[in-house]
Design a protein around this motif. Structure first.
Motif, PDB file in Angstrom:
ATOM      1  N   ASN A  42       6.684  62.469  70.909  1.00 27.57           N
ATOM      2  CA  ASN A  42       6.391  61.038  70.818  1.00 27.57           C
ATOM      3  C   ASN A  42       6.286  60.671  69.339  1.00 27.57           C
ATOM      4  OD1 ASN A  42       5.475  58.436  70.895  1.00 27.57           O
ATOM      5  ND2 ASN A  42       3.547  58.887  71.943  1.00 27.57           N
ATOM      6  N   PRO A  43       7.275  59.949  68.773  1.00 26.26           N
ATOM      7  CA  PRO A  43       7.237  59.617  67.349  1.00 26.26           C
ATOM      8  C   PRO A  43       6.363  58.395  67.036  1.00 26.26           C
ATOM      9  CG  PRO A  43       9.266  58.789  68.297  1.00 26.26           C
ATOM     10  CD  PRO A  43       8.522  59.490  69.405  1.00 26.26           C
ATOM     11  N   TYR A  44       5.645  57.902  68.024  1.00 30.37           N
ATOM     12  CA  TYR A  44       4.822  56.705  67.848  1.00 30.37           C
ATOM     13  C   TYR A  44       3.339  57.073  67.740  1.00 30.37           C
ATOM     14  CZ  TYR A  44       8.958  54.064  69.239  1.00 30.37           C
ATOM     15  OH  TYR A  44      10.221  53.525  69.296  1.00 30.37           O
ATOM     16  N   LEU A  66       9.752  58.523  74.388  1.00 29.75           N
ATOM     17  CA  LEU A  66       9.544  59.960  74.299  1.00 29.75           C
ATOM     18  C   LEU A  66      10.912  60.587  74.055  1.00 29.75           C
ATOM     19  CD1 LEU A  66       7.167  62.011  74.654  1.00 29.75           C
ATOM     20  CD2 LEU A  66       8.051  62.399  76.966  1.00 29.75           C
ATOM     21  N   VAL A  67      11.030  61.427  73.016  1.00 25.28           N
ATOM     22  CA  VAL A  67      12.324  61.833  72.486  1.00 25.28           C
ATOM     23  C   VAL A  67      12.495  63.351  72.565  1.00 25.28           C
ATOM     24  CG1 VAL A  67      13.813  61.739  70.447  1.00 25.28           C
ATOM     25  CG2 VAL A  67      12.217  59.882  70.898  1.00 25.28           C
ATOM     26  N   PHE A  92      17.415  54.902  79.219  1.00 21.91           N
ATOM     27  CA  PHE A  92      17.652  56.238  78.696  1.00 21.91           C
ATOM     28  C   PHE A  92      18.390  56.089  77.364  1.00 21.91           C
ATOM     29  CE2 PHE A  92      17.420  57.029  83.285  1.00 21.91           C
ATOM     30  CZ  PHE A  92      16.548  58.101  83.336  1.00 21.91           C
ATOM     31  N   MET A  93      17.742  56.464  76.277  1.00 27.45           N
ATOM     32  CA  MET A  93      18.388  56.449  74.973  1.00 27.45           C
ATOM     33  C   MET A  93      19.238  57.709  74.826  1.00 27.45           C
ATOM     34  SD  MET A  93      17.173  53.648  73.501  1.00 27.45           S
ATOM     35  CE  MET A  93      17.478  53.864  71.739  1.00 27.45           C
ATOM     36  N   PHE A  94      20.347  57.597  74.088  1.00 23.03           N
ATOM     37  CA  PHE A  94      21.187  58.763  73.828  1.00 23.03           C
ATOM     38  C   PHE A  94      21.900  58.572  72.495  1.00 23.03           C
ATOM     39  CE2 PHE A  94      23.522  55.706  76.342  1.00 23.03           C
ATOM     40  CZ  PHE A  94      24.798  55.687  75.812  1.00 23.03           C
ATOM     41  N   ALA A 203      16.237  60.032  74.848  1.00 19.29           N
ATOM     42  CA  ALA A 203      14.860  59.545  74.940  1.00 19.29           C
ATOM     43  C   ALA A 203      14.665  58.742  76.221  1.00 19.29           C
ATOM     44  CB  ALA A 203      14.508  58.692  73.719  1.00 19.29           C
ATOM     45  N   ILE A 204      13.416  58.664  76.668  1.00 18.38           N
ATOM     46  CA  ILE A 204      13.039  57.844  77.815  1.00 18.38           C
ATOM     47  C   ILE A 204      12.035  56.796  77.347  1.00 18.38           C
ATOM     48  CG2 ILE A 204      13.565  59.560  79.566  1.00 18.38           C
ATOM     49  CD1 ILE A 204      10.687  60.445  79.561  1.00 18.38           C
TER      50      ILE A 204
END
Length: 225
Positions: A42-44, A66-67, A92-94, A203-204
């Motif tokens: 989690n980069p946050y 969440l990455v 969904f990040m990609f 990431a989600i």
């Protein structure tokens, strides 16, 4: 003897293709072990991720992602998501980019609204909608045709009904070079070419609705040569 030779050759070819297909099917990388969030970050400074009954549950008061710790270029990704009741949106990040308190780039949309652009391609933190394109941002005739085509595509009955608002939804994202294909519950929702990014984490997303829980499971990826 000749017939026997042909028969043996046919058997050998069948075994070869079966082994090749099996090898491809076995090359999945499980991104989630069902027990904890190992391999994810989690980069946050906000947002919580916990594992409940073999699912990743995200809760937050502000948007966060969440990455994965690993990056992927050409791949097939599969994952399932379930939205909470009420106003909700996820993705969904990609091939994305990660900075402190910021994630941006390609996103396979999970749309809980009546608009239902689930499975569209959104460029988080940059261009916004890529497919379907957001109408009215251009006067170029070819781009306007593209925008109209993309909007009409999401009006097709099979596409409009692909997403189950109240249940689990299986996403499949295939990236090969500049080719990007997104499927929702086995229905192709996006199939375009875009070359802005070629590699990055997966990431989600929690969209930031206070008190809402976003659920994810069965997250895996298979890298393509």
């Amino acid at each position: 003897m000749q017939l026997k030779s042909y028969f043996c050759l046919a058997i050998a070819l069948c075994l070869f293709f079966e082994s090749q297909y099996g090898a491809a099917e076995d090359n999945w990388i499980e991104l989630f072990n069902g027990k904890d969030t190992s391999g994810w970050t989690n980069p946050y400074e906000w947002g919580q991720a916990e594992v409940v009954d073999g699912e990743i549950h995200l809760t937050a008061d502000k948007k966060f992602f969440l990455v994965t710790d690993r990056e992927f270029g050409d791949f097939v990704f599969e994952g399932e998501v379930k939205l909470p009741e009420g106003q909700a949106n996820s993705g969904f990040m990609f091939r994305c980019h990660v900075e402190p308190n910021k994630v941006y780039g390609y996103q396979a949309e999970v749309d809980g609204s009546d608009r239902n652009w689930s499975g569209g391609l959104y460029d988080e933190g940059r261009r916004q909608w890529v497919w379907p394109s957001l109408k009215g941002r251009t006067t170029d005739e070819k781009l306007l045709e593209y925008e109209q085509e993309s909007h009409d595509y999401f009006k097709r009955p099979e596409v409009a009904k692909a997403f189950d608002r109240d249940g689990w939804n299986r996403y499949r994202i295939t990236c090969k070079g500049d080719s990007i294909k997104i499927e929702v519950n086995d229905v192709v929702t996006t199939d375009i070419h875009d070359d802005v990014d070629s590699q990055g984490p997966i990431a989600i997303q929690h969209h930031g609705e206070k008190g809402q829980t976003y659920k994810f499971r069965n997250l895996r990826v298979r890298e393509l040569e």
